[in-house]
Design an enzyme around this catalytic site. Sequence first.
Site, PDB file in Angstrom:
ATOM      1  N   ASP A  66       0.813  -1.215   0.000  1.00 28.34           N
ATOM      2  CA  ASP A  66       0.000   0.000   0.000  1.00 28.34           C
ATOM      3  C   ASP A  66       0.848   1.267   0.000  1.00 28.34           C
ATOM      4  OD1 ASP A  66       0.975  -0.498   2.538  1.00 28.34           O
ATOM      5  OD2 ASP A  66      -0.973  -0.698   3.493  1.00 28.34           O
ATOM      6  N   ASP A 135      -7.558  -2.525  14.417  1.00 29.30           N
ATOM      7  CA  ASP A 135      -8.956  -2.769  14.036  1.00 29.30           C
ATOM      8  C   ASP A 135      -9.082  -3.948  13.064  1.00 29.30           C
ATOM      9  OD1 ASP A 135      -7.889  -1.750  11.718  1.00 29.30           O
ATOM     10  OD2 ASP A 135      -9.294  -0.072  11.530  1.00 29.30           O
ATOM     11  N   HIS A 137      -7.333  -4.378  10.215  1.00 26.12           N
ATOM     12  CA  HIS A 137      -7.064  -4.133   8.788  1.00 26.12           C
ATOM     13  C   HIS A 137      -5.761  -4.796   8.352  1.00 26.12           C
ATOM     14  CE1 HIS A 137      -4.836  -0.373  10.146  1.00 26.12           C
ATOM     15  NE2 HIS A 137      -4.006  -0.786   9.211  1.00 26.12           N
ATOM     16  N   GLU A 142      -9.555  -1.377   5.254  1.00 30.69           N
ATOM     17  CA  GLU A 142     -10.211  -1.035   6.517  1.00 30.69           C
ATOM     18  C   GLU A 142     -11.472  -1.878   6.690  1.00 30.69           C
ATOM     19  OE1 GLU A 142      -8.637   0.580   8.556  1.00 30.69           O
ATOM     20  OE2 GLU A 142      -7.915   2.548   7.911  1.00 30.69           O
TER      21      GLU A 142
HETATM   22  C1  GLP Z   1      -0.431   0.319   8.589  1.00 31.79           C
HETATM   23  C2  GLP Z   1      -0.071  -0.541   7.377  1.00 31.79           C
HETATM   24  C3  GLP Z   1      -0.400  -1.994   7.610  1.00 31.79           C
HETATM   25  C4  GLP Z   1       0.140  -2.431   8.957  1.00 31.79           C
HETATM   26  C5  GLP Z   1      -0.480  -1.631  10.066  1.00 31.79           C
HETATM   27  C6  GLP Z   1       0.016  -2.011  11.445  1.00 31.79           C
HETATM   28  O1  GLP Z   1      -1.748   0.704   8.600  1.00 31.79           O
HETATM   29  N1  GLP Z   1      -0.723  -0.097   6.184  1.00 31.79           N
HETATM   30  O2  GLP Z   1       0.157  -2.772   6.563  1.00 31.79           O
HETATM   31  O3  GLP Z   1      -0.107  -3.799   9.151  1.00 31.79           O
HETATM   32  O4  GLP Z   1      -0.145  -0.257   9.844  1.00 31.79           O
HETATM   33  O5  GLP Z   1       1.176  -1.296  11.754  1.00 31.79           O
HETATM   34  P1  GLP Z   1       2.219  -1.713  12.840  1.00 31.79           P
HETATM   35  O6  GLP Z   1       2.914  -2.925  12.303  1.00 31.79           O
HETATM   36  O7  GLP Z   1       3.149  -0.554  12.959  1.00 31.79           O
HETATM   37  O8  GLP Z   1       1.460  -1.987  14.080  1.00 31.79           O
END
Ligand code: GLP
Length: 259
Positions: A66, A135, A137, A142
């Site tokens: 993304d 959440d 995702h 989302e």
């Molecule tokens: C972002 C990314 C996701 C990731 C999420 C969790 O939203 N787009 O790919 O899994 O954050 O982030 P973290 O690994 O820092 O908790």
Amino acid sequence: MAEVVIVEDVPAAGALVADEIARLIEGRPDAVLGLATGSTPLPVYEALHRRLGGADLAQVRGFALDEYVGIDPHHPESYRSVIAREVVEPLRLNPSQIHVPNGSLDGIEHAGADYEAAITAAGGVDLQILGIGTDGHIGFNEPGSSFASRTRVKTLTAQTRKDNARFFDSIDDVPMHCITQGLGTILQARHLVMLAFGESKARAVAEAVEGPISAILPGSAIQLHPHVTVVVDEAAASRLKLVDYYRYTYANKPAWQGL
Ligand code: GLP
């Protein structure tokens, strides 16, 4: 069902997944990796660097999950910059082989379709690394995302913008929109490896692995995939109901199987 591997600590998770990626690349030097951002995959990239830092990885191909829409690609927190800094440079990958969805406003209407075409042209993703948001995702899909969705523009939830504000000067600087591989895109990767650490991810992990398959928890899409590995620490595993079974199956895993 997903194979759940409960590891002692975060570095152990990084080493385990890095071993699997190294095995994949040894057998297929032009393997296609699905790259994730966020803090969770960093120990994997660090362990890969320790394991393969000197190797010639120029043939390895990669697709990020993304990107923020409208962010300057040179901004240090654009996912293009993060992937360059955390993955491409340390592992000395060939930048031209590593793709990130194009979040620039110019051409955004067809950026999703272009990205899908590039993944298809590469023959699909061999191993997709995934984190999970609080959440539920995955990528930036989302809650409410279609399980058939392909790479497209989405609006970030207020919670995700709040979670990601730590990477920016203020929450107002967190972009409102993103472009993300869809759940349908992610499900086409040949092997999904989801990582999660800490108590804050325990609910999302339990619902993704054991909850009902539902658009309200996008990570539950992994239950539709035939080859999923979920690597968690004790805290992230703390709400799983079948935790004893996961420990038992992993302890008795046939040596030939790999992850
Ligand atoms: C972002 C990314 C996701 C990731 C999420 C969790 O939203 N787009 O790919 O899994 O954050 O982030 P973290 O690994 O820092 O908790």
